[in-house]
Structure formats: structure tokens, C-alpha cells
Design a protein around this motif. Structure first.
Motif, PDB file in Angstrom:
ATOM      1  N   HIS A   6       0.879  -1.171   0.000  1.00 22.13           N
ATOM      2  CA  HIS A   6       0.000   0.000   0.000  1.00 22.13           C
ATOM      3  C   HIS A   6       0.912   1.214   0.000  1.00 22.13           C
ATOM      4  O   HIS A   6       1.784   1.328   0.873  1.00 22.13           O
ATOM      5  N   ILE A   7       0.767   2.112  -0.960  1.00 17.49           N
ATOM      6  CA  ILE A   7       1.629   3.288  -1.029  1.00 17.49           C
ATOM      7  C   ILE A   7       0.798   4.553  -0.886  1.00 17.49           C
ATOM      8  O   ILE A   7      -0.417   4.540  -1.078  1.00 17.49           O
ATOM      9  N   GLY A   8       1.436   5.641  -0.517  1.00 17.79           N
ATOM     10  CA  GLY A   8       0.746   6.914  -0.376  1.00 17.79           C
ATOM     11  C   GLY A   8       1.721   7.992   0.034  1.00 17.79           C
ATOM     12  O   GLY A   8       2.932   7.807  -0.033  1.00 17.79           O
ATOM     13  N   ASN A   9       1.199   9.103   0.489  1.00 14.85           N
ATOM     14  CA  ASN A   9       2.009  10.213   0.958  1.00 14.85           C
ATOM     15  C   ASN A   9       1.373  10.756   2.227  1.00 14.85           C
ATOM     16  O   ASN A   9       0.191  11.127   2.223  1.00 14.85           O
ATOM     17  N   ALA A  10       2.138  10.799   3.301  1.00 15.60           N
ATOM     18  CA  ALA A  10       1.614  11.227   4.604  1.00 15.60           C
ATOM     19  C   ALA A  10       1.065  12.649   4.573  1.00 15.60           C
ATOM     20  O   ALA A  10       0.143  12.971   5.319  1.00 15.60           O
ATOM     21  N   GLU A  11       1.597  13.513   3.711  1.00 12.32           N
ATOM     22  CA  GLU A  11       1.106  14.887   3.606  1.00 12.32           C
ATOM     23  C   GLU A  11      -0.370  14.926   3.225  1.00 12.32           C
ATOM     24  O   GLU A  11      -1.082  15.849   3.591  1.00 12.32           O
ATOM     25  N   ASN A  12      -0.848  13.923   2.492  1.00 12.70           N
ATOM     26  CA  ASN A  12      -2.232  13.899   2.040  1.00 12.70           C
ATOM     27  C   ASN A  12      -3.230  13.687   3.175  1.00 12.70           C
ATOM     28  O   ASN A  12      -4.428  13.821   2.969  1.00 12.70           O
ATOM     29  N   PHE A  13      -2.773  13.379   4.366  1.00 17.57           N
ATOM     30  CA  PHE A  13      -3.651  13.107   5.499  1.00 17.57           C
ATOM     31  C   PHE A  13      -3.762  14.305   6.452  1.00 17.57           C
ATOM     32  O   PHE A  13      -4.393  14.217   7.489  1.00 17.57           O
TER      33      PHE A  13
END
Length: 124
Positions: A6-13
Motif C-alpha cells: 500500500h503506497i501513499g504520501n503522509a502529507e495527504n492526510f
């Protein structure tokens, strides 16, 4: 096996979950990032931002790690009563039930990790 990466970017939260990107704060659609066992927060704080009310994670141990900036944690009634994280990598660990407040003294980025500590054998 599907679903293991699962990938993502913490800034998006930042807006939807106050920076928490792993943990119980997430909705079910976040899949494996929603868990009661671990919590991760990417905190992006402008200068002067602070939490006035005491935060008291009753069952979780916490560590706050400075990525950039200057960030102060206050622990009323504890020793030390205040910790200032100044250098990248500085951290403060505090156990379950330790009340705290915080303030970003400069533009700051922090990573906070919370988990349920295990009690070593013989310690109650």
C-alpha cells in the motif's frame, strides 16, 4: 497475494485525519492502514501552532521525532517538564497516560509513533 503493498504520501492526510496516516483514526477504505495496534502521524506545523488542551493517550506509548524545525513538548507534573526538539532526529518518548501539550516554535515537521507497549516479564 493482493493487498500486501500500500503506497501513499503522509502529507495527504493533514486535513482529514490531523496528520494520522496509520491507525484507528482512519476509515475502513484505507485498508491495511486502519489498525488499532499502531498509530503514525506526520505533523506539519506552522510557527506558533500549539495544542493547549492536555492530550493523554491512556493506553499507548508515544515517540515524537523531529524531521525539521523546532518543536516543544510540555509534560505538566513530569520530569522533565518540557523538552525542545531542535536537531533533525531529536525525539521524546513518553509512556502511556503521560499528559502533554505541544507548540511548534518554528515551522516544524514531526513524526509521531504510538503503540501498545508490552510489559516485560516480572514488571507490573
Amino acid at each position: 497475494m493482493p493487498g500486501r503493498i500500500h503506497i501513499g504520501n503522509a502529507e495527504n492526510f493533514q486535513t482529514s485525519t490531523r496528520g494520522w496516516f496509520v491507525g484507528a483514526f482512519l476509515d475502513d477504505h484505507h485498508g491495511p492502514l486502519k489498525t488499532d495496534d499502531l498509530q503514525l502521524k506526520w505533523g506539519h506545523h506552522p510557527p506558533g501552532e500549539q495544542r493547549h488542551e492536555l492530550a493523554e493517550p491512556a493506553t499507548m506509548a508515544s515517540i515524537t521525532i523531529l524531521i525539521s524545525g523546532t518543536f516543544r513538548l510540555d509534560f505538566p507534573g513530569q520530569n522533565p517538564g518540557s523538552v525542545v526538539l531542535r536537531q533533525q532526529g531529536d525525539f521524546a518518548y513518553f509512556g502511556p497516560g503521560v499528559p502533554h501539550t505541544w507548540q511548534a516554535e518554528d515551522q516544524s515537521v514531526i513524526l509521531t509513533v504510538r503503540w501498545r507497549p508490552t510489559v516485560p516479564a516480572g514488571i507490573t
